[in-house]
Design a protein around this motif. Structure first.
Motif, mmCIF file in Angstrom:
data_model
loop_
_atom_site.group_PDB
_atom_site.id
_atom_site.type_symbol
_atom_site.label_atom_id
_atom_site.label_comp_id
_atom_site.label_asym_id
_atom_site.label_seq_id
_atom_site.Cartn_x
_atom_site.Cartn_y
_atom_site.Cartn_z
ATOM 1 N N VAL A 130 0.894 -1.200 0.045
ATOM 2 C CA VAL A 130 -0.087 0.071 0.090
ATOM 3 C C VAL A 130 0.862 1.137 -0.131
ATOM 4 O O VAL A 130 0.452 2.213 -0.715
ATOM 5 N N ALA A 131 1.959 1.187 0.806
ATOM 6 C CA ALA A 131 2.924 2.240 0.774
ATOM 7 C C ALA A 131 3.447 2.677 -0.568
ATOM 8 O O ALA A 131 3.742 3.836 -1.062
ATOM 9 N N ALA A 132 3.979 1.618 -1.184
ATOM 10 C CA ALA A 132 4.509 1.652 -2.493
ATOM 11 C C ALA A 132 3.542 2.049 -3.502
ATOM 12 O O ALA A 132 3.742 3.021 -4.389
ATOM 13 N N LEU A 133 2.272 1.457 -3.350
ATOM 14 C CA LEU A 133 1.106 2.172 -4.341
ATOM 15 C C LEU A 133 0.927 3.803 -3.968
ATOM 16 O O LEU A 133 0.819 4.325 -5.090
ATOM 17 N N ARG A 134 0.999 4.089 -2.996
ATOM 18 C CA ARG A 134 0.616 5.666 -2.597
ATOM 19 C C ARG A 134 1.511 6.218 -3.023
ATOM 20 O O ARG A 134 1.393 7.408 -3.725
ATOM 21 N N GLU A 135 2.912 5.805 -3.121
ATOM 22 C CA GLU A 135 4.293 6.633 -3.772
ATOM 23 C C GLU A 135 3.687 6.862 -5.263
ATOM 24 O O GLU A 135 4.119 7.798 -5.810
ATOM 25 N N GLU A 136 3.448 5.511 -5.749
ATOM 26 C CA GLU A 136 3.101 5.615 -7.310
ATOM 27 C C GLU A 136 2.203 6.602 -7.812
ATOM 28 O O GLU A 136 2.205 7.286 -8.558
ATOM 29 N N ALA A 137 0.956 6.702 -6.872
ATOM 30 C CA ALA A 137 -0.135 7.444 -7.119
ATOM 31 C C ALA A 137 0.075 8.990 -7.101
ATOM 32 O O ALA A 137 -0.274 9.827 -7.655
ATOM 33 N N THR A 138 1.293 9.238 -5.949
ATOM 34 C CA THR A 138 1.617 10.630 -5.707
ATOM 35 C C THR A 138 2.184 10.919 -7.155
ATOM 36 O O THR A 138 2.447 12.096 -7.431
ATOM 37 N N ALA A 139 3.335 10.184 -7.424
ATOM 38 C CA ALA A 139 4.012 10.321 -8.579
ATOM 39 C C ALA A 139 3.075 10.606 -9.977
ATOM 40 O O ALA A 139 3.623 11.641 -10.689
ATOM 41 N N ILE A 140 2.137 9.901 -9.990
ATOM 42 C CA ILE A 140 1.460 10.155 -11.363
ATOM 43 C C ILE A 140 0.687 11.810 -11.421
ATOM 44 O O ILE A 140 0.865 12.083 -12.276
ATOM 45 N N LEU A 141 0.245 11.998 -10.174
ATOM 46 C CA LEU A 141 -0.195 13.377 -10.022
ATOM 47 C C LEU A 141 0.938 14.468 -10.112
ATOM 48 O O LEU A 141 0.701 15.414 -10.890
ATOM 49 N N GLU A 142 2.034 14.051 -9.486
ATOM 50 C CA GLU A 142 2.967 15.242 -9.627
ATOM 51 C C GLU A 142 3.521 15.180 -11.194
ATOM 52 O O GLU A 142 4.052 16.493 -11.784
ATOM 53 N N GLU A 143 3.609 14.296 -11.697
ATOM 54 C CA GLU A 143 4.104 14.104 -13.217
ATOM 55 C C GLU A 143 3.236 14.889 -14.168
ATOM 56 O O GLU A 143 3.573 15.673 -14.981
ATOM 57 N N ASP A 144 1.889 14.680 -13.560
ATOM 58 C CA ASP A 144 0.738 15.313 -14.703
ATOM 59 C C ASP A 144 0.928 16.906 -14.419
ATOM 60 O O ASP A 144 0.845 17.663 -15.448
ATOM 61 N N ARG A 145 1.084 17.281 -12.982
ATOM 62 C CA ARG A 145 1.161 18.691 -12.873
ATOM 63 C C ARG A 145 2.427 19.181 -13.571
ATOM 64 O O ARG A 145 2.224 20.393 -14.364
ATOM 65 N N ALA A 146 3.662 18.561 -13.775
ATOM 66 C CA ALA A 146 4.792 19.250 -14.575
ATOM 67 C C ALA A 146 4.462 19.162 -15.989
ATOM 68 O O ALA A 146 4.598 20.093 -16.661
ATOM 69 N N MET A 147 3.686 18.050 -16.531
ATOM 70 C CA MET A 147 3.384 18.083 -17.967
ATOM 71 C C MET A 147 2.287 19.128 -18.385
ATOM 72 O O MET A 147 2.583 19.760 -19.280
ATOM 73 N N CYS A 148 1.451 19.484 -17.493
ATOM 74 C CA CYS A 148 0.463 20.609 -17.609
ATOM 75 C C CYS A 148 1.442 21.867 -17.910
ATOM 76 O O CYS A 148 1.195 22.567 -18.747
ATOM 77 N N ARG A 149 2.297 22.144 -16.746
ATOM 78 C CA ARG A 149 3.228 23.297 -16.918
ATOM 79 C C ARG A 149 4.076 23.639 -18.325
ATOM 80 O O ARG A 149 3.828 24.517 -19.070
ATOM 81 N N ARG A 150 4.546 22.219 -18.553
ATOM 82 C CA ARG A 150 5.115 22.149 -19.969
ATOM 83 C C ARG A 150 4.504 22.339 -21.147
ATOM 84 O O ARG A 150 4.719 23.185 -22.185
ATOM 85 N N ILE A 151 3.083 21.991 -21.183
ATOM 86 C CA ILE A 151 2.216 22.188 -22.153
ATOM 87 C C ILE A 151 1.908 23.722 -22.139
ATOM 88 O O ILE A 151 1.840 24.533 -23.299
ATOM 89 N N GLY A 152 1.828 24.191 -21.040
ATOM 90 C CA GLY A 152 1.702 25.898 -21.162
ATOM 91 C C GLY A 152 2.701 26.495 -21.745
ATOM 92 O O GLY A 152 2.746 27.531 -22.554
ATOM 93 N N GLU A 153 3.930 26.093 -21.351
ATOM 94 C CA GLU A 153 5.275 26.810 -21.875
ATOM 95 C C GLU A 153 5.307 26.655 -23.121
ATOM 96 O O GLU A 153 5.664 27.754 -23.954
#
Ligand code: MRU
Length: 356
Positions: A130-153
């Protein structure tokens, strides 16, 4: 506007996040906007499935993030089970969430990524898993946030001073883990001091354009005008639009793109009037396994959404209804894709694109 408890609505829109205790996924209930700002915590499999199916949380990237985090939340209480029983449950929950909405590829993409992580951690006991899956799900959101920013740039270069941008549905912060996809270039251009105005298609039948896009842009201080979907042609004939930018739910290898129903009509009208038509999306929306649009499954939704959308009867009670949630815009009508890796121009070939 205040939240359900009378408190202030947060300045930064976070469509999906962990609850403060970490055992639930906290979403903004988008069914209640623009009238009310309400956050909800999802803990059980049923709550996660229901929130995605009823569009409480919606938009391809946000649905992927909510699916991944929802999977974790729905498993927390079972972490005391045997490893074998837990693994079986995890696969069952993953399959249920994965099948909730069929068109946006971000959902199966995120769930498969979670299962791949689980596979790598399979020797571990359920609590560690569960702890590892939480880490993965956190990464998915953080990567999405970064991709959105790059799309904007990347995309802000398309927006000249005093641009008038027409968009469809909501592909903004409410639909992603960050500043959105179609709206990201608008936010970045505005941040850099450029005057930009947005036309938001109302987006029948669930009004994501007038309820959500207009709400988030107005909060950000960006001038926004709502029009009903059928008015776009007339606005373009009056030379009121400089470019269209829309989001995507699934992009096939040849560039055919599924997005909210009405996008295809908008692309046809834009081509007729010589208005550039862009699709903005992160790599996680590309499905290189789908050779073209014919391989994309389109979600069909219930008749009541059209007959009685927000409570009022707007068609005879038993009339037949055609209600696909998405349509496919042929690649030939698309001027370019604004992605996290840059602007992609025709001829399009997304074979080999990998979100990782
Ligand atoms: O049915 P919805 O509201 O989930 O549809 C959303 C869209 O079609 C968006 O344009 C798309 O998911 C891109 S969101 C960044």
């Amino acid at each position: 506007m205040t939240n359900a408890e009378g408190g202030p609505v947060p300045h930064v829109i976070e469509a999906v996040r962990w609850s403060p205790t970490g055992d639930a996924v906290r979403i903004i209930d988008q069914r209640r906007l623009p009238g009310e700002y309400v956050e909800r915590d999802l803990r059980t499999l049923d709550e996660v499935r229901d929130a995605i199916a009823t569009l409480a949380v919606r938009g391809a990237p946000a649905v992927g993030v909510a699916g991944a985090r929802g999977l974790v939340a729905s498993l927390v209480v079972y972490a005391g089970e045997s490893t074998a029983r837990f693994a079986e449950r995890m696969r069952a929950h993953a399959a249920t969430i994965r099948a909730t909405r069929p068109t946006a590829v971000n959902l199966p993409w995120a769930i498969d990524r979670m299962l791949e992580r689980a596979e790598r951690e399979r020797a571990r006991d359920p609590r560690a898993l569960v702890a590892a899956l939480r880490e993965e799900a956190t990464a998915i959101l953080e990567e999405d946030r970064a991709m959105c920013r790059r799309i904007g740039e990347h995309g802000e270069a398309l927006i000249a001073e005093r641009s008038r941008v027409l968009t469809h549905c909501n592909a903004g912060a409410l639909a992603t883990g960050g500043i959105g996809t179609a709206l990201a270039p608008v936010y970045v251009a505005a941040e850099r001091g450029r005057a930009v105005a947005v036309y938001a298609d109302e987006t029948r039948p669930l009004l994501q354009g007038s309820r959500l896009t207009a709400w988030e842009l107005a909060r950000a201080g960006i001038p926004v005008t709502v029009l009903t979907d059928g008015m776009a042609a007339s606005l373009m004939r009056e030379r009121g639009v400089d470019l269209c930018i829309v989001g995507a739910d699934r992009i096939a290898a040849n560039g055919d793109t599924a997005n909210k129903i009405g996008t295809y009509a908008l692309a046809v009208v834009a081509r007729h009037h010589g208005v550039p038509f862009y699709v903005a999306a992160p790599s996680s929306t590309i499905d290189h396994a789908a050779p073209n649009g014919e391989a994309i499954v389109i979600e069909q939704r219930g008749a009541e959404e059209v007959r009685r959308g927000f409570g009022t009867l707007t068609a005879p009670e038993d009339v037949a209804v055609y209600n696909p949630a998405f349509d496919v815009t042929p690649a030939a009508l698309i001027s370019g894709f604004v992605t996290d890796r840059g602007i992609v121009r025709p001829p399009f070939d997304f074979r080999g694109w990998n979100a990782a």
